[in-house]
Write an enzyme that holds these catalytic residues in place. Structure first.
Site, PDB file in Angstrom:
ATOM      1  CG  ASP A   9      43.199  29.632  40.833  1.00 32.47           C
ATOM      2  OD1 ASP A   9      43.380  28.800  39.865  1.00 32.47           O
ATOM      3  OD2 ASP A   9      42.070  30.680  39.952  1.00 32.47           O
ATOM      4  CE  LYS A 107      41.210  28.532  37.692  1.00 26.52           C
ATOM      5  NZ  LYS A 107      40.655  29.714  37.704  1.00 26.52           N
ATOM      6  CB  CYS A 152      38.823  29.905  41.210  1.00 29.46           C
ATOM      7  SG  CYS A 152      39.083  31.159  40.027  1.00 29.46           S
TER       8      CYS A 152
HETATM    9  C1  VGL Z   1      39.528  34.458  40.210  1.00 30.13           C
HETATM   10  C2  VGL Z   1      38.503  36.103  38.914  1.00 30.13           C
HETATM   11  C3  VGL Z   1      39.419  36.867  38.171  1.00 30.13           C
HETATM   12  C4  VGL Z   1      39.587  34.063  41.036  1.00 30.13           C
HETATM   13  C5  VGL Z   1      40.330  34.126  39.170  1.00 30.13           C
HETATM   14  O1  VGL Z   1      41.017  32.790  40.886  1.00 30.13           O
HETATM   15  O2  VGL Z   1      39.173  33.280  42.139  1.00 30.13           O
HETATM   16  N1  VGL Z   1      38.770  35.724  40.491  1.00 30.13           N
HETATM   17  N2  VGL Z   1      40.389  35.303  37.899  1.00 30.13           N
END
Ligand code: VGL
Ligand code: ZN
Length: 198
Positions: A9, A107, A152
């Site tokens: 991410d 995702k 994540c």
């Molecule tokens: C994430 C919160 C919401 C992450 C993704 O990538 O850690 N955190 N969505």
């Protein structure tokens, strides 16, 4: 057997100026670029939510970002709207070297279920397909880097360790959100699952 790098991410919304900015989040970019060429198999993940996703506070009238709610699959933090499919916020950070990537896995696409882990949605049963991909290539070792350490990266590392992968998290190439002690909890959860923290 082989070793894969999983880059979690590294998207604009998790970097300074983004909708769910992780403090110092963009500091992971040079660190990841420096190591990405050392792996034969590289997977990038992208948080990729439809507009109106159930993890967004704006989808729950009267709720604010960072409130907790109960979802059918368990407790859920409500987030600011972030990483909406196709938006600039959902794009990879411009300076991330995405060229060596073999696979991009997206995702959080199901409007009703959040997905922190790169392997399973937050119901802990719906697979993303990443495990099958890695097994198909004979991968047994993973190094994880990216954002956010305490969400994540944490859930991806713990799920992978539970599924029998040899997992290391390279902390200099990760940054966390640290919501109500989530960083300390994440580190102990990962250690408890047998994840090597480097
Ligand atoms: C994430 C919160 C919401 C992450 C993704 O990538 O850690 N955190 N969505
Ligand atoms: Zn998300």
């Amino acid at each position: 057997m082989s070793h894969a790098l999983i880059v979690i991410d590294v998207q604009n919304d998790f970097c300074p100026g983004g909708a769910l900015a992780v403090p110092d989040g963009d500091a992971v970019v040079p660190a990841i670029n420096a190591m990405i060429g050392d792996f034969r198999i590289v997977v990038l993940t992208q948080d990729w939510h439809p507009a109106g996703h159930s993890s967004f506070a704006t989808s729950h009238p009267g709720r604010a970002p960072y409130d907790m709610i109960d979802m059918p699959y368990g407790p859920q933090v409500l987030w600011p709207d972030h990483c909406v499919q196709g938006s600039d916020g959902a794009a990879f950070h411009d300076a991330l070297d995405t060229t060596p990537a073999n696979l991009v896995i997206r995702k959080g696409c199901n409007p009703a279920i959040d997905s922190y882990s790169a392997l399973f949605e937050n119901d802990h049963t719906t697979p993303t397909g990443l495990e099958g991909y890695l097994r198909g290539l004979g991968v047994d070792r993973l190094t994880l880097v990216g954002l956010a350490t305490d969400f994540c990266v944490r859930y991806s590392a713990v799920d992978a360790a539970r599924r029998g992968f040899d997992v290391a998290v390279h902390l200099p190439a990760c940054r966390g959100i640290d919501l109500n002690g989530s960083m300390a909890e994440a580190l102990s959860d990962m250690r408890g699952a047998g994840v090597a923290l480097r």
